[in-house]
Structure formats: structure tokens, C-alpha cells
Scaffold this active site. Structure first.
Site, short mmCIF file in Angstrom:
data_model
loop_
_atom_site.label_atom_id
_atom_site.label_comp_id
_atom_site.label_asym_id
_atom_site.label_seq_id
_atom_site.Cartn_x
_atom_site.Cartn_y
_atom_site.Cartn_z
N SER A 192 45.59 63.17 29.12
CA SER A 192 46.26 63.10 27.81
C SER A 192 47.26 61.96 27.77
O SER A 192 47.95 61.77 26.77
CB SER A 192 46.95 64.43 27.52
OG SER A 192 47.79 64.80 28.59
N ASN A 239 53.27 73.76 31.99
CA ASN A 239 53.09 74.54 30.76
C ASN A 239 54.39 74.69 29.99
O ASN A 239 54.43 74.49 28.77
CB ASN A 239 52.50 75.92 31.08
CG ASN A 239 51.10 75.82 31.67
OD1 ASN A 239 50.52 74.74 31.71
ND2 ASN A 239 50.58 76.94 32.14
N THR A 270 50.33 68.93 -20.96
CA THR A 270 49.59 70.02 -20.33
C THR A 270 48.12 69.64 -20.54
O THR A 270 47.77 69.04 -21.56
CB THR A 270 49.86 71.39 -20.98
OG1 THR A 270 49.44 71.34 -22.35
CG2 THR A 270 51.33 71.77 -20.94
N HIS A 271 47.29 69.93 -19.57
CA HIS A 271 45.87 69.52 -19.61
C HIS A 271 45.73 68.01 -19.79
O HIS A 271 44.73 67.56 -20.35
CB HIS A 271 45.11 70.24 -20.73
CG HIS A 271 45.40 71.70 -20.84
ND1 HIS A 271 44.72 72.65 -20.11
CD2 HIS A 271 46.34 72.38 -21.56
CE1 HIS A 271 45.21 73.86 -20.41
NE2 HIS A 271 46.20 73.72 -21.27
N SER A 278 43.34 41.57 -6.67
CA SER A 278 41.91 41.69 -6.39
C SER A 278 41.40 40.34 -5.92
O SER A 278 41.87 39.30 -6.36
CB SER A 278 41.18 42.12 -7.66
OG SER A 278 39.82 41.71 -7.61
N LYS A 330 43.93 41.35 -12.04
CA LYS A 330 44.26 42.67 -11.50
C LYS A 330 45.59 42.75 -10.77
O LYS A 330 45.99 41.84 -10.06
CB LYS A 330 43.17 43.09 -10.51
CG LYS A 330 41.89 43.48 -11.20
CD LYS A 330 41.97 44.88 -11.71
CE LYS A 330 40.65 45.54 -11.50
NZ LYS A 330 40.71 46.93 -11.35
N ASN A 390 46.93 45.99 -8.68
CA ASN A 390 46.50 47.36 -8.37
C ASN A 390 47.60 48.22 -7.75
O ASN A 390 48.41 47.73 -6.97
CB ASN A 390 45.30 47.32 -7.42
CG ASN A 390 44.10 46.66 -8.05
OD1 ASN A 390 43.89 46.76 -9.26
ND2 ASN A 390 43.31 45.96 -7.24
N GLU A 406 47.68 54.82 -4.39
CA GLU A 406 46.34 55.31 -4.08
C GLU A 406 46.22 55.66 -2.60
O GLU A 406 45.60 56.67 -2.22
CB GLU A 406 45.29 54.25 -4.45
CG GLU A 406 45.13 54.11 -5.96
CD GLU A 406 44.26 52.90 -6.35
OE1 GLU A 406 43.52 52.39 -5.51
OE2 GLU A 406 44.35 52.49 -7.51
N TYR A 453 48.84 79.94 28.30
CA TYR A 453 48.44 78.55 28.11
C TYR A 453 46.94 78.37 28.38
O TYR A 453 46.39 78.93 29.31
CB TYR A 453 49.23 77.61 29.04
CG TYR A 453 48.80 76.16 28.87
CD1 TYR A 453 49.34 75.36 27.86
CD2 TYR A 453 47.81 75.60 29.69
CE1 TYR A 453 48.91 74.06 27.68
CE2 TYR A 453 47.38 74.29 29.51
CZ TYR A 453 47.94 73.52 28.50
OH TYR A 453 47.51 72.23 28.31
N LYS A 463 48.21 67.60 19.94
CA LYS A 463 49.02 66.38 19.83
C LYS A 463 48.51 65.29 18.90
O LYS A 463 49.23 64.84 18.01
CB LYS A 463 49.27 65.79 21.22
CG LYS A 463 50.12 66.71 22.05
CD LYS A 463 50.42 66.20 23.42
CE LYS A 463 51.02 67.34 24.22
NZ LYS A 463 50.07 68.49 24.37
N1 ARG Z 1 48.59 67.69 28.98
C1 ARG Z 1 48.83 69.08 28.91
C2 ARG Z 1 49.01 69.52 27.46
O1 ARG Z 1 49.25 68.70 26.66
C3 ARG Z 1 50.06 69.42 29.69
C4 ARG Z 1 50.05 70.80 30.24
C5 ARG Z 1 49.08 70.90 31.34
N2 ARG Z 1 49.07 72.19 31.93
C6 ARG Z 1 48.03 72.58 32.65
N3 ARG Z 1 48.12 73.75 33.15
N4 ARG Z 1 47.01 71.82 32.82
O2 ARG Z 1 48.88 70.67 27.13
#
Ligand code: ARG
Length: 458
Positions: free
Chosen positions: A23, A110, A155-156, A277, A283, A285, A290, A317, A325
């Protein structure tokens, strides 16, 4: 690949598995929270005599130097570490040697990641709140200047009754004010420290969880160690509030796009906030509006994604939770960049007050007031409604506004009409008579604006 575990393994992790599992490419943004959390943990370990003061000081120095090097760019995150926690710990051991290996005493990744993410979200909640406040300032500025800028209320998407620009902007003020209240609410509920929960069952070391919570600015420690490592409710609440902010911004964008169109011409987006544009020279825009409207989808997606990720996870966990994330970071970045852009666009936009007022006049927005006038002279509302409707029909046929009818024409539908009908259905009267709390009448609007000002100042 460099790992913090491996004692019980006899084979190397397959490279593909390693990459899939890692990660670090996205959790590196948590480096500061990770290091600050570790510093508090180490201080607590020393206070509890689990580490000596010398060990504490050495580890703190090491962590501080890692933080400084990361802030300055001298130390770059590399993909050879699985996650930011491993990266920091391995770096610490590199820098200060064996004493660095004591950092992780009484802690698991964890509770570490649960802490990092909470600290990060807590900061972002405050950031979003600040950006909302800036948007509210812009809105209130427009409100203060436009208590007598008449425009059609819809309205509408059909012209309904006249309102003022201050009143219309005031509706958005309420939305973004509620968004701020949600931020305060989320902050209050999430501000408990999961550190010390360990992997799931606490630890056998005499940790002082109140102390770490206090060092890190939390209201206290979380109450259940399994929940501490398995809870992502606060993130779901934040994403839900972010999705709501985007919904508000998207509705507002839609209105600005309509108002900015050649057909409406209620507003003109400043050159600095519009785009051209490549083929059509004429144009200009409303791309920013948007894009804000378009980006709402990915924020909703992040919320939905996390809800679905969490729904089948048994306690405590599970690695699924690493998926909290990327979507969240993207949603947070999206909202925190849309808010200032939107505020800037709004602050530089010009309102064509004459076009707005003319539009309110020629759309029969005072037809209700014609009926109310008759009611004031004893005509039952249902009959008055019908008389006013017939007058509208006559106006459509003659292509004119109610204000342009002669008294004779008025009287054709009802003898009750008198000279004072013109005053009674003028734009000013129509708006100014609306003086119930929350209505657009100037006197009431000024009172509400004063309340909004007081709210922003406190
Ligand atoms: N990269 C893990 C997460 O975002 C960190 C926790 C990892 N814990 C584990 N027991 N592998 O959740």
C-alpha cells in the site's frame, strides 16, 4: 522487497503478490501522522518504564530526523517497503540501530493504521470546514449586496414567484452551513484514539492509553480494542458529508450553467474562470461549474465503494480495509479542491441585475399576488385563483405582462379591481410583502443576514 516479518516463512513472497499486497504507493501520504503517532507511543512507553528515557530520546531523535528529511524531500519513499509503517520503522533502525527495534513494542500495524487514518481524516475534516467557511463568506457578501435585486424564483424550472438574489443565495448559505455542522459533528464523534488496541485484543504491557490520547489531541481512548481496529465509520460519515457537499455544489453548478447560458444571461462568469472552444471563436464555456458537477460522481463512488467494502468484513482487522484509502483520498482531494475553485468562481462572477429583474417581471411571477389582492377584497381564494388565471391567459394572447393590463382589462374579469392593483402587484410590493421568517422581504432578509453574519463571526 524489505519486510518487517518473515521469521515464520521459508520462502520469499512472490513479486506479484508483494505488489498486490503493498500500500506504500498511496499510504505514504500518512507519513507525518505515522511519525507523530510513533512519537507519542514512545513517550508513553518511557513514561510507563517500558523503555528507558535514553531509549526514548534516541528513538525520538531518529523519528524527528526522518520527519525532517521527508518534509524537505531529502528522504523519498521507495516501493521496496510494503507500507508507510514499515518504511518509517526500517528507516529508523537504519539510522539509530537496534534501539529502533523497540519502537513497535505494544503496538500492531492494525492500531497504527487506524490511528494514522483517523489523524489524517481529523485534519481533513477541519480543512473542509475552513473551506466551507470561506465559501459562506463569499455567499454572505453577495447576499448583503443584493437584498433588493429582484429575480424569478423557480419551481419545475418555471418562473414561480419573485424573490431576490440575496434570498436565492441564502438557500445555498443554509446548505453549506449544515455541511459545516456535519464536520463539527463528525469531528466530535471520531476524536478518540485507537492506539493501544494492538492487533485486536489490547496488549499485555501496561500502556497508558489516556496519555497517548492526550498527547495526540484526542478527547480520550477508544473503548473497545476490537472496534478500534475494525472501525471505519468515521470515514464513511466523512465521505457521506463530502458527497452531500458535492451534491450541493453540483446543484449550484447546474444553476450557474443555466444562468450563464445565452438564453438566461443572468450571470457572466469571469474570463479567469471560463474557457474557450478550439473551434468556435464565440464560445466562453462554464467548464469549472461543469467539472464540479461531473466530479460529484467520483465522490459518490468513493462513499459507495467503502460502504460495500465494509459490509461483509468480520471482526476485527481484515486486509480488505486497506481499500479504505485510495477512494477516500481521491474524494477528499476532489472536494477540497472544488470548494475553493467554486468560491473563486462565485466571487468573480457578475450578476446582470437588470436581466434578472426583467425576467421576474415578464413571467407572471406576480399572478399569485393578483389573487391575493382579490382575496383582500373578499373574493374567495379559489375564485381569485381562477380570475388571475384568466388574466394571465389574456396577457399571453396579447404578449404582455400583468402590470401592463389597463384597469378596464382587469375589470373585465372582476369589478373588484381598482387603481391600487398596480401598486399591489409591483415587483417591489410582491417581494417586500413577504415578511415571514425565512421569506425574501427586505426587512426580514436583513434580519436573517445579520444572523448569518453573527454565525460566521463566532
Ligand atoms: N496497509 C495496511 C492497511 O492499510 C496496514 C495494516 C496492515 N495490517 C496487517 N495486519 N497487515 O490496512
Amino acid at each position: 522487497m524489505a519486510q518487517l516479518w518473515g521469521g515464520r516463512f521459508t520462502k520469499q513472497t512472490d513479486q506479484m503478490v508483494y505488489d498486490f499486497n503493498a500500500s506504500i504507493l498511496f499510504d505514504q501520504r500518512l507519513y507525518r501522522q505515522d511519525i507523530e503517532g510513533s512519537m507519542a507511543h514512545v513517550k508513553m512507553l518511557a513514561k510507563q518504564k517500558i523503555l528507558t528515557e535514553d531509549e526514548r530520546d534516541e528513538i525520538l531523535r531518529g523519528l524527528a530526523s526522518i520527519l525532517a528529511d521527508m518534509e524537505s524531500g531529502a528522504l523519498a519513499v521507495t516501493a521496496e517497503y510494503e507500507d508507510i509503517h514499515s518504511f518509517v520503522e526500517a528507516n529508523l533502525i537504519d539510522r539509530i540501530g537496534d534501539v529502533g527495534k523497540k519502537l513497535h513494542t505494544g503496538r500492531s500495524r492494525n492500531d497504527q493504521v487506524a490511528l494514522d487514518m483517523r489523524m489524517y481524516v481529523r485534519e481533513q475534516v477541519q480543512k473542509t470546514d475552513g473551506l466551507l467557511k470561506e465559501l459562506l463568506e463569499v455567499l454572505l457578501g453577495i447576499m448583503e449586496e443584493n437584498v433588493a435585486t429582484y429575480m424569478p424564483g423557480f419551481t419545475h424550472l418555471q418562473k414561480a414567484q419573485p424573490v431576490t438574489l440575496a434570498h436565492h443565495m441564502g438557500a445555498y448559505f443554509e446548505m453549506f452551513r449544515r455541511d459545516r455542522e456535519r464536520m463539527a459533528d463528525i469531528y466530535r464523534r471520531m476524536n478518540y484514539c485507537p492506539l493501544g488496541a494492538g492487533a485486536l485484543a489490547g496488549t499485555t504491557y501496561p500502556l497508558d492509553r489516556d496519555y497517548t490520547a492526550e498527547l495526540l489531541g484526542f478527547a480520550g481512548p477508544t473503548r473497545n480494542s476490537m472496534d478500534s481496529v475494525a472501525d471505519r465509520d468515521y470515514l464513511i460519515e466523512y465521505l457521506s458529508a463530502l458527497a452531500t457537499i458535492m451534491m450541493h455544489l453540483s446543484r449550484f453548478s447546474e444553476e450557474i450553467i443555466i444562468w450563464n447560458s445565452n438564453e438566461y444571461r443572468f450571470v457572466e462568469i469571469d474570463d479567469s474562470y471560463s474557457t474557450g472552444s478550439s473551434i468556435m471563436p464565440q464560445k466562453k464555456n462554464p467548464d469549472i461549474a461543469e467539472l464540479v458537477r461531473g466530479k460529484t460522481g467520483r465522490v459518490y463512488g468513493a462513499l459507495m465503494g467503502l460502504l460495500v467494502t465494509m459490509k461483509g468484513i468480520p471482526l476485527a482487522y481484515n486486509k480488505d480495509m486497506q481499500e479504505d484509502k485510495e477512494g477516500a483520498f481521491d474524494a477528499i482531494d476532489t472536494v477540497n479542491s472544488c470548494l475553493p475553485l467554486f468560491a473563486g468562481m462565485l466571487a468573480t462572477m457578475s450578476f446582470r441585475k437588470d436581466v434578472m429583474e426583467a425576467s421576474a417581471k415578464n413571467g407572471f411571477t406576480n399572478a399569485t399576488d393578483v389573487a391575493d389582492y382579490l382575496v383582500g377584497r373578499g373574493v374567495p381564494f379559489r375564485d381569485a385563483h381562477s380570475i388571475s388565471g384568466k388574466l394571465v391567459l389574456a396577457c399571453i394572447a396579447a404578449d404582455k405582462a400583468l402590470d401592463d393590463l389597463t384597469l378596464e382589462e382587469f375589470r373585465k374579469e372582476s369589478p373588484v379591481f381598482d387603481e391600487d392593483i398596480y401598486e399591489a402587484i409591483s415587483m417591489k410590493t410582491c417581494v417586500e410583502k413577504r415578511l415571514t421568517y425565512g421569506a425574501p422581504g427586505e426587512e426580514m432578509m436583513r434580519r436573517v443576514i445579520a444572523e448569518c453574519r453573527e454565525y460566521l463571526e463566532k
